[in-house]
Design a protein around this motif. Sequence first.
Motif, short mmCIF file in Angstrom:
data_model
loop_
_atom_site.label_atom_id
_atom_site.label_comp_id
_atom_site.label_asym_id
_atom_site.label_seq_id
_atom_site.Cartn_x
_atom_site.Cartn_y
_atom_site.Cartn_z
N LYS A 1 0.82 -1.21 0.00
CA LYS A 1 0.00 0.00 0.00
C LYS A 1 0.86 1.27 0.00
O LYS A 1 0.47 2.29 -0.56
N THR A 2 2.06 1.17 0.62
CA THR A 2 2.97 2.31 0.63
C THR A 2 3.52 2.57 -0.77
O THR A 2 3.61 3.72 -1.22
N VAL A 3 3.89 1.49 -1.46
CA VAL A 3 4.42 1.62 -2.82
C VAL A 3 3.36 2.16 -3.77
O VAL A 3 3.62 3.08 -4.58
N LEU A 4 2.15 1.62 -3.68
CA LEU A 4 1.06 2.07 -4.55
C LEU A 4 0.69 3.53 -4.26
O LEU A 4 0.51 4.33 -5.19
N GLY A 5 0.60 3.86 -2.98
CA GLY A 5 0.27 5.23 -2.60
C GLY A 5 1.34 6.21 -3.05
O GLY A 5 1.03 7.29 -3.57
#
Length: 287
Positions: free
Chosen positions: A209-213
Amino acid sequence: MIYLLLSIAASTGIFILFKLFNTYRINTLQAIVVNYLTACLFGLWIYDEPIVIKDIIRSEWIYGAVGLGFLFIAVFNIMALTAQRNGLSVASVAAKMSVIIPVIFGIYVYNEGVGFQKISGIILALVAVYLASVKPKTSDNITKGLWLPLLLFIGTGVIDTSIKYVETTYLPENGIPIFSATIFSFAFCIGAILLCIKSTKSLEKFQLKTVLGGAVLGIINYFSIYYLLKALNHENLESSTLFTINNVAIVMVSTLLGVYLFKEKISKMNWIGIALAIISIVIVTLA
């Protein structure tokens, strides 16, 4: 004008994403680093001319890109800290009231037109930004921890002013995409070093989720700078006028989206600020 509207939309998206990061417990620093890597790669991808590293290093704007890279990573983190410790409204006020710095710079350095109507519109815009952003529950906190909002105010103003100066003085007509990508590459390198230093104390894994965000933030962040530069390149719109309209509109749109998307409460003072923001935009534009 279309570039200005697109810049406003992208910049508003950044504030929304920071709010979502807090909601979904996304590591802010990691997301910011991923954001700059994404923005850099995206800028290189849409650049339709050969990329020559020697030409970039020898370019007149390279030092400006390095300096802005440092400012970008520093101010983005200060913005996140201000939102977390002082509240989103304080962060918005500090960031957008900094419009006064590039406006004064444009009038003083570039001898841009100034008169009673423009000055009145700019002052009204500052009042509008404050009224549209401040919340009753957080107004008492404005006097606490002033160093973070103050740094955000100065940092954001210096970034806007520096972008205008480099764009006017050194940047060639077709150099906006590669210039933007270079800024983001330096910001990524600095952010990656910070993550490495931080990992020596406590190792935190990158979550999906950090990478996508961070990737989504990177694309939006790239376009916020790209379209701002394109708008500044427009001969018929002075920078003092552009920055006033840009910053006031961002606060106005962010406030309205906060009401409809995040169900934030908005006071009569906020509505007065929004109304004054619209009036100030009209006054400055007509000036």
